[in-house]
Design an enzyme around this catalytic site. Structure first.
Site, PDB file in Angstrom:
ATOM      1  N   HIS A 448      31.684 -10.774 -46.113  1.00  0.00           N
ATOM      2  CA  HIS A 448      30.587 -10.199 -45.410  1.00  0.00           C
ATOM      3  C   HIS A 448      30.231  -8.749 -45.532  1.00  0.00           C
ATOM      4  CE1 HIS A 448      28.341  -9.858 -41.490  1.00  0.00           C
ATOM      5  NE2 HIS A 448      28.589  -8.501 -41.732  1.00  0.00           N
ATOM      6  N   GLU A 449      31.467  -8.005 -45.456  1.00  0.00           N
ATOM      7  CA  GLU A 449      31.323  -6.451 -45.707  1.00  0.00           C
ATOM      8  C   GLU A 449      31.101  -6.078 -46.880  1.00  0.00           C
ATOM      9  OE1 GLU A 449      30.906  -4.895 -43.089  1.00  0.00           O
ATOM     10  OE2 GLU A 449      31.719  -5.880 -41.339  1.00  0.00           O
ATOM     11  N   HIS A 453      26.900  -7.008 -47.174  1.00  0.00           N
ATOM     12  CA  HIS A 453      26.421  -5.607 -47.057  1.00  0.00           C
ATOM     13  C   HIS A 453      26.214  -4.915 -48.311  1.00  0.00           C
ATOM     14  CE1 HIS A 453      25.826  -6.476 -42.669  1.00  0.00           C
ATOM     15  NE2 HIS A 453      27.024  -5.984 -42.471  1.00  0.00           N
ATOM     16  N   GLU A 506      22.637  -8.693 -40.886  1.00  0.00           N
ATOM     17  CA  GLU A 506      23.878  -9.290 -40.345  1.00  0.00           C
ATOM     18  C   GLU A 506      23.760 -10.866 -40.890  1.00  0.00           C
ATOM     19  OE1 GLU A 506      26.508  -7.779 -39.545  1.00  0.00           O
ATOM     20  OE2 GLU A 506      25.506  -6.021 -39.385  1.00  0.00           O
TER      21      GLU A 506
END
Length: 725
Positions: A448-449, A453, A506
């Protein structure tokens, strides 16, 4: 009876963040550096009280005065004498702990107001019987009078954060609405000013709209010679007047700067020194450009032993999505876990092409970031996340890079689950879930990070007309046509997509995690092979669809609005996977063993790699294309369509929401240590994982000037009091 979502239960989970070993391993110089950065963070964290609600700072000061005079254990006898039962006194302690942990009286995760779970007259009786009241009856009575109504009020507008009639926001004066936020954004864009460190106050003079844009800074003067490019002053704009002024939270910003200056003496290298100099410049004169410059040095500071970041960072709680909440963290690198993340970074260039969009929609080159696992020493703000990808400045992330951090000691305690409290799963899934939730979440946070992103390109035409893409060649994979929209000049992702930007992003990052966790190489990096790897995948996907159902807690039917970006994102993903059909996800309502309404969500593991992967692939590509091309209209239509919570269709989500609220579990709170200088050394003081421990940690947080800090908070609140009427 008050709806249980508006108070914190007496048995809420409260855990101490363990950082003793990590802190012990630091050198004396590193401990000093960490200490002063922590002091800067804690002072800055108090700004969140002012940002959250008009009454938060008054309640904070009232509680601080009570607990300074008597520790929680001493106050217990007073409570009994004042007629409080043991349960009512515990409810008082839990409320106080909740206010400290959230830095205000609205939940940091969900933005719902919480009130004390004891009668107002009992709370008042305790205040009146306290030693603090006996020492200063006039001051305490005044304080109570300032906050007692809003302390308990659950009028519709006050139930949640929001703009205009939808809720409370201290980023805007009470007379502002969405149109004012949009109009102010136009003005800020015209002056190339960021909204990150601002608040907006509206008045009317002689029938003309007047707006004050207040910049957070230690300096109050309008002109700060040689220190800033910020254009303070008065401006006519369309049919209104804008005044740009410095000095919001001036006292606290000055304390932040003083401690950053002290930290600089213990910096490990030139990048850290330059970083702190730029942060200090930013916080002195209100310059976001200076904070960006500091962030550039922060990115260059690769693999520090003590990691930190500070400033107006996340825009989740601004109803318009452009203003940053203050946060500051200080943490120590966990070397063993960081080695895994470093391996993931090394594999990123192989994994990025796996993502379901054309190469032109990916950054021109992958800027390998630091990706470390950290044990948090200090995290000041409204709440503590599990992972972070920063800075949030698009222009820096696109061309210069970013850092990822996973907060290891937070993960260790935040997501531990007891079987009897595990809702909405079949019995045979519960043991699997408990065993693999931690390892699967670690994989999801990493993907995710870093690749969520950290991926995807924004197409931009700068102020000089230069494009960062070939407008004669780049085609929209959805239509096959040349792209026809992009970001222009000072437009950013946040300013363009505003109210949906945080949640949309997100959702994109969560989808990347789901999509890439199917990759065997990724699972191997985290030490999962064979059957274990399959269990990690299954529980990761199962956790996501369950989280989508749990997300309904954070939806407000009255205003048709979402109060939490991540939970809205997970609900959207649940909708996408339900829509995929073919029995991939099952969701049915039933009656629980206790005779109350219940629900069960299931996932067919045999269809994850086929039906599931295909659905996420299509949806993720759409999300990226709309983001890259600044296509707000289609992006908003797509995202708001899946975000809709209705009673129509196959599932009655409004009814399911009632079931979710009936069975919800309160989010855990964390107790953090304090550091003090004793002679030439830094001492770490830890507290027990309880409401009393959390309270005591705050009572001892500002040992040198607690009274001055409290007086300044009251002064700031008083100055703005007329703005909320």
């Amino acid at each position: 009876m008050v709806d249980s979502q508006y108070y914190l239960p007496n048995d809420i989970g409260i855990s101490a963040l363990d950082c003793r070993e990590a802190f012990r391993l630091l050198s004396p110089k590193e401990q000093m550096y960490a200490h002063y950065l922590s002091r800067a963070s804690w002072y800055g964290g108090l700004i969140v009280l002012i940002q959250t609600s008009p009454e938060s700072a008054n309640i904070y000061v009232l509680l601080q005065k009570m607990f300074h005079a008597q520790a929680p254990q001493q106050l217990e006898a007073v409570a009994t004498a004042a007629g409080l039962s043991a349960e009512e006194y515990q409810a008082f302690l839990v409320y106080a702990a909740g206010l400290y942990a959230n830095m205000g009286n609205y939940k940091s995760f969900g933005d719902t107001k919480f009130i004390p779970n004891l009668p107002k007259e009992k709370f008042k009786a305790l205040v009146w019987e306290s030693l603090a009241f006996k020492q200063s009856p006039g001051d305490m009575e005044t304080l109570w009078g300032c906050c007692c109504e809003l302390l308990y009020s659950l009028e519709d507008k006050q139930k949640q954060l929001g703009l205009g009639e939808k809720g409370i926001s201290a980023y805007f004066s009470g007379n502002c609405c969405l149109e004012d936020a949009e109009f102010a954004q136009k003005f800020l864009d015209s002056k190339n000013l960021s909204a990150y460190n601002t608040r907006l106050f509206k008045t009317e003079i002689d029938g003309k709209r007047c707006y004050e844009v207040r910049l957070a800074s230690a300096e109050k003067d309008c002109a700060v010679e040689g220190k800033s490019e910020v254009c303070c002053g008065k401006y006519e704009f369309e049919d209104s007047v804008f005044s740009v002024k410095r000095g919001d939270y001036a006292f606290l910003m000055e304390k932040v700067c003083q401690n950053l200056e002290k930290a600089k003496d213990y910096a490990a290298n030139e990048n850290q020194k330059r970083m702190l100099e730029e942060y200090t410049r930013s916080f002195t004169c209100g310059s976001v450009e200076a904070h960006k410059e500091g962030s550039r040095y922060w990115i260059k500071d690769k693999g520090p032993i003590v990691e930190s970041y500070i400033g107006f960072i996340e825009s989740y709680r601004d109803p318009f999505g452009s203003r940053g909440e203050f946060e500051g963290f200080v943490a120590v690198v966990n070397k063993a876990m960081s080695a895994r993340f470093a391996q993931l970074v090394s594999s990123a260039e192989v994994l990025l092409p796996e993502l379901p969009w054309p190469p032109a929609f990916e950054k021109d080159r992958f800027l390998k970031p630091d990706f470390t696992s950290l044990d948090v020493l200090t995290f000041a703000g409204s709440g503590i996340p599990a992972g972070i990808n920063i800075p949030n400045y698009d222009d820096i992330r696109q061309t210069e890079g970013f850092k990822n951090v996973s907060l290891g000691n937070v993960l260790a305690v935040a997501y531990a689950t007891q079987k009897d409290k595990l809702t909405f799963l079949e019995e045979n899934d519960k043991d699997l879930y408990i065993k693999w939730k931690g390892p699967s979440f670690e994989v999801q946070v990493g993907l995710h990070e870093l690749l969520g992103h950290g991926s995807g390109k924004l197409f931009v035409q700068d102020d000089k007309g230069k494009y960062n893409f070939d407008q004669t060649a780049v085609r929209n994979p959805e239509t096959g046509e040349l792209i026809s929209s992009w970001y222009k000049g000072s437009e950013t992702w946040d300013s363009k997509f505003s109210t949906i930007a945080s949640s949309y992003e997100e959702c994109r990052a969560e989808c990347v995690g789901l999509y890439l966790c199917l990759n065997k190489q990724v699972l191997s990096i985290f030490g999962h092979e064979g059957e274990d790897a399959e269990e990690v995948v299954y529980v990761n996907w199962l956790n996501m669809v369950r989280a989508g159902l749990l997300g309904l807690e954070f939806y407000t039917p009255e205003s048709k609005s979402w109060r939490q970006a991540h939970m809205q994102a997970r609900f959207v993903i649940l909708r996408v996977l339900l829509e995929a059909g073919e029995g991939l996800v099952g969701l049915r309502e039933c009656t629980g063993a206790d005779g109350r309404p219940d629900a069960v969500i299931t996932l067919d593991r045999s269809k994850i790699y086929t039906v599931g992967k295909s659905a996420i692939q299509r949806f993720l590509c759409k999300l990226q294309v709309h983001k890259s091309t600044a296509d707000v209209e289609r992006g908003r239509a797509l995202y708001e369509g899946y975000s809709a919570v209705t009673a129509d269709g196959t599932h009655n989500f409004l009814h399911l929401r009632e079931t979710v609220l009936l069975r919800k579990e309160a989010r855990k709170m964390f107790v953090q240590a304090n550091t003090y200088i004793k002679g030439d050394a830094v001492e770490l003081v830890e507290y027990e994982g309880s409401a009393a421990g959390l309270i005591q940690s705050f009572v001892e947080r500002f040992p040198d000037n607690a009274e001055e800090v409290e007086a300044q908070l009251l002064q700031m609140t008083c100055t703005d009091s007329s703005c909320w009427c």
